[in-house]
Structures are given as C-alpha cells and as structure tokens.
Design a protein around this motif. Structure first.
Motif, PDB file in Angstrom:
ATOM      1  N   ASN A  32       0.842  -1.197   0.000  1.00  0.00           N
ATOM      2  CA  ASN A  32       0.000   0.000   0.000  1.00  0.00           C
ATOM      3  C   ASN A  32       0.881   1.252   0.000  1.00  0.00           C
ATOM      4  O   ASN A  32       1.541   1.542   0.995  1.00  0.00           O
ATOM      5  N   PRO A  33       0.889   2.026  -1.107  1.00  0.00           N
ATOM      6  CA  PRO A  33       1.758   3.191  -1.182  1.00  0.00           C
ATOM      7  C   PRO A  33       1.170   4.467  -0.578  1.00  0.00           C
ATOM      8  O   PRO A  33       1.808   5.526  -0.638  1.00  0.00           O
ATOM      9  N   LEU A  39      -3.758   9.737   0.665  1.00  0.00           N
ATOM     10  CA  LEU A  39      -2.628  10.575   0.295  1.00  0.00           C
ATOM     11  C   LEU A  39      -1.387   9.724   0.054  1.00  0.00           C
ATOM     12  O   LEU A  39      -1.022   8.875   0.874  1.00  0.00           O
ATOM     13  N   LEU A  40      -0.738   9.966  -1.056  1.00  0.00           N
ATOM     14  CA  LEU A  40       0.584   9.408  -1.287  1.00  0.00           C
ATOM     15  C   LEU A  40       1.605  10.210  -0.475  1.00  0.00           C
ATOM     16  O   LEU A  40       1.310  11.333  -0.050  1.00  0.00           O
ATOM     17  N   PRO A  41       2.794   9.683  -0.257  1.00  0.00           N
ATOM     18  CA  PRO A  41       3.813  10.438   0.497  1.00  0.00           C
ATOM     19  C   PRO A  41       4.481  11.500  -0.378  1.00  0.00           C
ATOM     20  O   PRO A  41       5.703  11.603  -0.442  1.00  0.00           O
ATOM     21  N   LEU A  42       3.668  12.311  -1.047  1.00  0.00           N
ATOM     22  CA  LEU A  42       4.140  13.335  -1.974  1.00  0.00           C
ATOM     23  C   LEU A  42       3.475  14.667  -1.674  1.00  0.00           C
ATOM     24  O   LEU A  42       2.313  14.707  -1.262  1.00  0.00           O
ATOM     25  N   ALA A  43       4.188  15.752  -1.927  1.00  0.00           N
ATOM     26  CA  ALA A  43       3.617  17.094  -1.778  1.00  0.00           C
ATOM     27  C   ALA A  43       4.191  18.001  -2.855  1.00  0.00           C
ATOM     28  O   ALA A  43       5.316  17.804  -3.316  1.00  0.00           O
ATOM     29  N   THR A  44       3.402  18.979  -3.259  1.00  0.00           N
ATOM     30  CA  THR A  44       3.899  19.975  -4.200  1.00  0.00           C
ATOM     31  C   THR A  44       4.670  21.052  -3.447  1.00  0.00           C
ATOM     32  O   THR A  44       4.260  21.486  -2.371  1.00  0.00           O
ATOM     33  N   ALA A  45       5.770  21.479  -4.007  1.00  0.00           N
ATOM     34  CA  ALA A  45       6.466  22.642  -3.458  1.00  0.00           C
ATOM     35  C   ALA A  45       5.593  23.878  -3.695  1.00  0.00           C
ATOM     36  O   ALA A  45       4.929  23.973  -4.728  1.00  0.00           O
ATOM     37  N   THR A 316       6.019   0.676  -4.590  1.00  0.00           N
ATOM     38  CA  THR A 316       5.537  -0.617  -4.095  1.00  0.00           C
ATOM     39  C   THR A 316       6.526  -1.740  -4.421  1.00  0.00           C
ATOM     40  O   THR A 316       6.667  -2.696  -3.646  1.00  0.00           O
ATOM     41  N   SER A 317       7.234  -1.644  -5.521  1.00  0.00           N
ATOM     42  CA  SER A 317       8.279  -2.628  -5.822  1.00  0.00           C
ATOM     43  C   SER A 317       9.390  -2.560  -4.774  1.00  0.00           C
ATOM     44  O   SER A 317       9.856  -3.596  -4.284  1.00  0.00           O
ATOM     45  N   ALA A 318       9.820  -1.340  -4.432  1.00  0.00           N
ATOM     46  CA  ALA A 318      10.846  -1.178  -3.396  1.00  0.00           C
ATOM     47  C   ALA A 318      10.357  -1.721  -2.056  1.00  0.00           C
ATOM     48  O   ALA A 318      11.116  -2.362  -1.314  1.00  0.00           O
ATOM     49  N   MET A 319       9.087  -1.480  -1.745  1.00  0.00           N
ATOM     50  CA  MET A 319       8.509  -1.999  -0.508  1.00  0.00           C
ATOM     51  C   MET A 319       8.519  -3.522  -0.495  1.00  0.00           C
ATOM     52  O   MET A 319       8.802  -4.153   0.527  1.00  0.00           O
ATOM     53  N   SER A 320       8.220  -4.144  -1.652  1.00  0.00           N
ATOM     54  CA  SER A 320       8.205  -5.615  -1.709  1.00  0.00           C
ATOM     55  C   SER A 320       9.598  -6.179  -1.485  1.00  0.00           C
ATOM     56  O   SER A 320       9.754  -7.216  -0.835  1.00  0.00           O
ATOM     57  N   TYR A 321      10.643  -5.513  -1.997  1.00  0.00           N
ATOM     58  CA  TYR A 321      12.016  -5.951  -1.751  1.00  0.00           C
ATOM     59  C   TYR A 321      12.357  -5.870  -0.258  1.00  0.00           C
ATOM     60  O   TYR A 321      13.180  -6.640   0.241  1.00  0.00           O
ATOM     61  N   SER A 322      11.728  -4.923   0.441  1.00  0.00           N
ATOM     62  CA  SER A 322      12.003  -4.719   1.867  1.00  0.00           C
ATOM     63  C   SER A 322      11.010  -5.441   2.769  1.00  0.00           C
ATOM     64  O   SER A 322      10.957  -5.173   3.966  1.00  0.00           O
ATOM     65  N   ASN A 323      10.199  -6.335   2.178  1.00  0.00           N
ATOM     66  CA  ASN A 323       9.227  -7.129   2.942  1.00  0.00           C
ATOM     67  C   ASN A 323       8.296  -6.226   3.745  1.00  0.00           C
ATOM     68  O   ASN A 323       8.058  -6.437   4.930  1.00  0.00           O
ATOM     69  N   ARG A 325       4.550  -4.180   3.656  1.00  0.00           N
ATOM     70  CA  ARG A 325       3.242  -3.983   3.011  1.00  0.00           C
ATOM     71  C   ARG A 325       2.694  -2.581   3.226  1.00  0.00           C
ATOM     72  O   ARG A 325       1.774  -2.163   2.527  1.00  0.00           O
ATOM     73  N   THR A 326       3.200  -1.860   4.215  1.00  0.00           N
ATOM     74  CA  THR A 326       2.770  -0.492   4.486  1.00  0.00           C
ATOM     75  C   THR A 326       3.996   0.412   4.548  1.00  0.00           C
ATOM     76  O   THR A 326       5.136  -0.060   4.702  1.00  0.00           O
ATOM     77  N   LEU A 327       3.769   1.715   4.470  1.00  0.00           N
ATOM     78  CA  LEU A 327       4.881   2.663   4.531  1.00  0.00           C
ATOM     79  C   LEU A 327       5.555   2.658   5.900  1.00  0.00           C
ATOM     80  O   LEU A 327       6.778   2.829   6.000  1.00  0.00           O
ATOM     81  N   SER A 328       4.786   2.469   6.960  1.00  0.00           N
ATOM     82  CA  SER A 328       5.396   2.405   8.292  1.00  0.00           C
ATOM     83  C   SER A 328       6.302   1.177   8.404  1.00  0.00           C
ATOM     84  O   SER A 328       7.390   1.245   9.004  1.00  0.00           O
TER      85      SER A 328
END
Length: 349
Positions: A32-33, A39-45, A316-323, A325-328
């Motif tokens: 889950n990204p 909200l995604l972990p993104l913000a506009t400057a 989400t691919s990077a998260m799967s490499y790091s085992n 499922r959530t950002l925390s």
C-alpha cells in the motif's frame, strides 16, 4: 566550535536500499503506497511555476498533498485554506493569524463550520526564534483549528523544538533544491540523507510530546531519491522540478522554445526558485533582495497522472524488496547502506 562527526554526512546519492534476506511478498500489488486518507507520500512545493488556484485540484485528485504559494492573492488563499495548504510569509501570518480582530474572526468561522486552516509559513530559515514564537502563539490560540507546516530546517536538534510547540509538518532540507543556491553561496547545509536519519533517531530515542511529520524538501531528481528519503524517515517528499515538468503545472510555457532530451524534443516551461527576484516581483515586493535562487527552463515531459502511476509502481516494488506492506513497515524494515564511489558507477547508468 568545529564539529567533526565520526562518519561523513551523506546525501541520497551516497546510499542505496538493500533487499531483505527473505520477503513474504510475491507481488507489489500487496503493498500500500498511501500514507493516510488516500494521500501518497508526496507534496507539491509552494512554487508559482507549479501550482495556483486553478490547477491544484488536478494534483490533489492524484493523491498529492498540495501547497499553494504566497504569490496567490490573499483573499483566495484564505478562501482555500480549509481545502488545501496555503502559504504565507511570516509577516503575513502574524498580521492575519495573530492580530486579535482578524484572528478571532477566522477562528470563529473555522469552529462554526467545523473546519481547519491548513497553513504553511514559507520562510527560508526555519531556525528563527520569531518563527517558533509565532507558531507557538498560533497553536495556543487556534488549537486543533489550525494545521501548521513550516521550516526549512537543517539541524536535527531543531526538530525537537518544533515537536515541543506541536507544529504538524516540518520542511527538512536547506540548499538542496534544483533552483536554490543557499548552500552554494552561504555554505549552510546538512546532507539530506544524514539529516533524515538523524531526525529519525531523535524520534526513536526521545520521549516527545508530539512527532511532527517530516516533509523532505528540495532537489529530488528521480523516483529512487524519493523512495530512499521515505525509507530514511520522510513522511512526505516535496517536489518542485519534477512537478513543474508535468503538463498540468501552471508555469509559463516558453513559446517557440524546445529542449532535446533522450532523443526527444520537449516544450519548455519557465521554472524559478521562490527567492529569485522574479518570485519577489510576483509577490509584490517593492525592495528586491539578493537572490538565493536561479531561473532555468525545464522540459514538459509527462502528465501528472502517468508520473504518479509510475511512482506508485516503483515505490511498491521497493517496498516488496524490503518485505513491507505499508509505509510504516517500509521505514522500519528498509536496509539503507552507504555505497562507494566505485559502486555509483554501476548504480547511476
């Protein structure tokens, strides 16, 4: 006093993510990204060549936290602040939110309609005592009726001061923006990978009354840097140039001017830092200060929807490499290691 750390301070280019020994995740679709409330972990400057009152919803509907710049008329910012973050200079903030008559009127309106003001105090130096005092007064007066974002900071210890006041979002990073020349001209800097990890260590080790969300700010050139910042503890990553290159950005298109990259020809958009004299003029400043930013066009390369879809896939691919499922889980599980100069040759193709 000269402080010499045992290890060198690192930028995002100095580190990489190492996969977990074993991952139980078979597909990135299991990850889950999203950070919270879609909200995604993104913000506009908060840059006038990225966002204005006419296009912010195009970014918001893609799950991006939006922050409107100080160049938008004040009455429009006040109208929109329950819906999106809006920026104020410190002087504006004090005049609007700390002047008794105006602040009481705003507070009563917010409480009557059960709304919150989403406010970004947009200053270059987030270490000023006057800024912290203004934030403290606003939090005491407005309590839960205001959500405060401010910064920028480049000292991990300053995060403690923000936490004690109860500031909600802290913009972290000085001099890293692609159009910012603060570090180059002033020598003020803290390499951002070490800055994130140092703040993360403070969060873990200190018993804080409140934990402000970390808003990584400035200089992100690609998806990998955003992902590494999140792994190191950033709750949101604030992008300027990457979003200025989207078709939906509001910056002026330079007619008849094209830029060639990767064998393709792109239209160009005006792109400048918010401390440049161009931005000062747009804010109506009568006295132009020495600029700590530059102006340089960027190519218009993609739609924001397409860029966000790519971002979600890569994250989400990077998260799967790091085992994770959530950002925390990603921030807890991610293995971040320093790489050598030789290793960078293989990394940066």
């Amino acid at each position: 006093m000269i402080y010499q750390p045992q290890n060198p301070l690192l930028s995002l280019q100095d580190v990489c993510l190492v996969p977990s020994a074993i991952t139980t995740i078979s597909s990135r679709s299991e990850c889950n990204p999203f950070f919270m409330k879609g909200l995604l972990p993104l913000a506009t400057a908060p840059m006038s060549c990225v966002l204005n009152q006419d296009n912010w919803e195009l970014f918001a509907k893609e799950g991006i936290l939006t922050v409107l710049p100080t160049t938008i008329p004040l009455d429009i910012r006040l109208q929109l602040m329950p819906s999106t973050f809006v920026s104020f200079s410190l002087r504006e903030f004090e005049e609007v939110f700390l002047a008794t008559d105006k602040s009481q009127e705003i507070l009563e309106s917010l409480r009557q309609n059960e709304l919150q003001a989403k406010v970004c105090i947009d200053v270059a130096n987030g270490h000023m005592a006057t800024l912290l005092e203004a934030c403290k007064k606003a939090k005491e007066l407005f309590e839960d009726s205001i959500i405060l974002m401010t910064g920028n900071i480049a000292n991990p210890a300053t995060y403690l001061e923000y936490a004690r006041i109860g500031i909600d979002f802290v913009r972290v990073g000085i001099g890293t923006g692609s159009r910012c020349t603060t570090s180059a001209n002033l020598g003020v800097h803290f390499p951002i990978a070490s800055l994130f990890s140092s703040i993360r260590s403070i969060q873990i080790s200190e018993n804080l009354p409140y934990y402000p969300k970390i808003m990584a700010d400035g200089g992100f050139k690609n998806f990998d840097e955003i992902i590494k910042a999140i792994a190191l503890g950033a709750d949101f990553v604030m992008c300027g140039k990457l979003f200025a290159q989207a078709e939906e950005a509001c910056g002026q298109i330079l007619e008849g001017m094209y830029m060639e990259e990767d064998g393709k020809e792109y239209k160009q958009r005006e792109y400048f830092g918010m401390s440049t004299k161009i931005a000062q003029t747009l804010r109506g400043s009568s006295r132009l200060r020495t600029s700590e930013g530059i102006s340089k066009p960027v190519p218009i390369k993609y739609s924001i929807k397409a860029w966000v879809e790519n971002f979600k896939d890569y994250l989400t691919s990077a998260m799967s490499y790091s085992n994770s499922r959530t950002l925390s889980e990603f921030q807890a599980n991610a293995l971040v290691f320093r790489i050598s100069s030789e290793s960078r040759i293989a990394y940066f193709k």
